[in-house]
Design a protein around this motif. Structure first.
Motif, PDB file in Angstrom:
ATOM      1  N   ARG A 156       0.858  -1.190   0.000  1.00  0.00           N
ATOM      2  CA  ARG A 156       0.000   0.000   0.000  1.00  0.00           C
ATOM      3  C   ARG A 156       0.890   1.234   0.000  1.00  0.00           C
ATOM      4  O   ARG A 156       1.822   1.322   0.794  1.00  0.00           O
ATOM      5  N   TYR A 157       0.589   2.172  -0.890  1.00  0.00           N
ATOM      6  CA  TYR A 157       1.355   3.402  -1.000  1.00  0.00           C
ATOM      7  C   TYR A 157       0.439   4.599  -0.789  1.00  0.00           C
ATOM      8  O   TYR A 157      -0.711   4.593  -1.219  1.00  0.00           O
ATOM      9  N   THR A 158       0.963   5.635  -0.161  1.00  0.00           N
ATOM     10  CA  THR A 158       0.310   6.931  -0.105  1.00  0.00           C
ATOM     11  C   THR A 158       1.307   7.916  -0.697  1.00  0.00           C
ATOM     12  O   THR A 158       2.404   8.091  -0.169  1.00  0.00           O
ATOM     13  N   PRO A 172      -1.197  14.133   1.181  1.00  0.00           N
ATOM     14  CA  PRO A 172      -1.515  12.948   0.385  1.00  0.00           C
ATOM     15  C   PRO A 172      -2.309  13.328  -0.862  1.00  0.00           C
ATOM     16  O   PRO A 172      -3.269  14.093  -0.776  1.00  0.00           O
ATOM     17  N   LEU A 175      -3.446   7.340  -3.754  1.00  0.00           N
ATOM     18  CA  LEU A 175      -3.239   6.064  -3.082  1.00  0.00           C
ATOM     19  C   LEU A 175      -3.039   4.980  -4.135  1.00  0.00           C
ATOM     20  O   LEU A 175      -3.588   5.071  -5.237  1.00  0.00           O
ATOM     21  N   GLU A 196      -2.667   0.534  -4.162  1.00  0.00           N
ATOM     22  CA  GLU A 196      -2.526  -0.758  -3.501  1.00  0.00           C
ATOM     23  C   GLU A 196      -2.213  -1.747  -4.614  1.00  0.00           C
ATOM     24  O   GLU A 196      -2.945  -1.816  -5.606  1.00  0.00           O
ATOM     25  N   ALA A 256     -11.629   4.422   4.790  1.00  0.00           N
ATOM     26  CA  ALA A 256     -10.171   4.366   4.966  1.00  0.00           C
ATOM     27  C   ALA A 256      -9.451   5.202   3.907  1.00  0.00           C
ATOM     28  O   ALA A 256      -8.435   5.836   4.195  1.00  0.00           O
ATOM     29  N   GLU A 257      -9.986   5.224   2.690  1.00  0.00           N
ATOM     30  CA  GLU A 257      -9.378   6.029   1.624  1.00  0.00           C
ATOM     31  C   GLU A 257      -9.515   7.515   1.938  1.00  0.00           C
ATOM     32  O   GLU A 257      -8.555   8.280   1.777  1.00  0.00           O
ATOM     33  N   GLU A 302      -9.784   8.890   4.823  1.00  0.00           N
ATOM     34  CA  GLU A 302      -8.883   9.197   5.936  1.00  0.00           C
ATOM     35  C   GLU A 302      -7.440   9.321   5.456  1.00  0.00           C
ATOM     36  O   GLU A 302      -6.753  10.280   5.798  1.00  0.00           O
ATOM     37  N   ARG A 303      -6.982   8.372   4.643  1.00  0.00           N
ATOM     38  CA  ARG A 303      -5.594   8.412   4.157  1.00  0.00           C
ATOM     39  C   ARG A 303      -5.338   9.614   3.252  1.00  0.00           C
ATOM     40  O   ARG A 303      -4.255  10.179   3.245  1.00  0.00           O
ATOM     41  N   LEU A 304      -6.351  10.002   2.454  1.00  0.00           N
ATOM     42  CA  LEU A 304      -6.200  11.142   1.549  1.00  0.00           C
ATOM     43  C   LEU A 304      -6.518  12.480   2.223  1.00  0.00           C
ATOM     44  O   LEU A 304      -6.351  13.530   1.621  1.00  0.00           O
ATOM     45  N   ARG A 305      -6.997  12.424   3.455  1.00  0.00           N
ATOM     46  CA  ARG A 305      -7.399  13.618   4.200  1.00  0.00           C
ATOM     47  C   ARG A 305      -8.447  14.426   3.438  1.00  0.00           C
ATOM     48  O   ARG A 305      -8.346  15.645   3.281  1.00  0.00           O
TER      49      ARG A 305
END
Length: 135
Positions: free
Chosen positions: A21-23, A30, A33, A35, A87-88, A90-93
């Protein structure tokens, strides 16, 4: 690996695979994403399995390893804008009601899938540009 990923890799759902998994960041924020999954039968014991352990970080890359590979889209649901998974977001804000585009991409080498990835882009930050050759 899920049945959908296994199908993209021409594998069985229970087959071992390396999942990464990459951000991706730009100016510390961010922006994308990814995966990816690689069949363990192709990467186990090779430098490509853990490129961060290479003597020179970044020296081992898919670009070099798949220099003779071709890229093709994987049949899947159409890549249409949709709300992100929690979750996406959150990871990407980004806010949960934002819109993202998920692109399924598969690299093939020696006639077999070598890596498949889901790339998630917030549509408010990107414009899609592509070329279609006309024969």
């Amino acid at each position: 690996m899920t049945p959908a990923v296994a199908e993209r890799l021409s594998a069985q759902p229970g087959d071992p695979a390396m999942r990464t998994r990459y951000t991706y960041l730009a100016d510390g924020e961010p922006v994308m994403l990814a995966e990816s999954w690689e069949p363990a039968g192709l990467t186990t014991g090779t430098a490509i399995m853990f490129p961060e352990e290479a003597r020179t970080p970044g020296a081992v890359s898919w670009n070099g390893w798949l220099s003779s590979a071709s890229t093709s889209p994987t049949p899947r649901k159409p890549s249409a804008p949709a709300p992100p998974l929690a979750a996406e977001a959150e990871r990407l804000r980004i806010r949960p009601g934002a819109v993202v585009l998920t692109i399924a991409r598969t690299y093939h080498t020696s006639g077999q899938p070598a890596e498949t990835a889901d790339i998630v882009l917030p549509v408010e930050r990107y414009a899609l540009v592509y070329e279609i050759p006309v024969a």
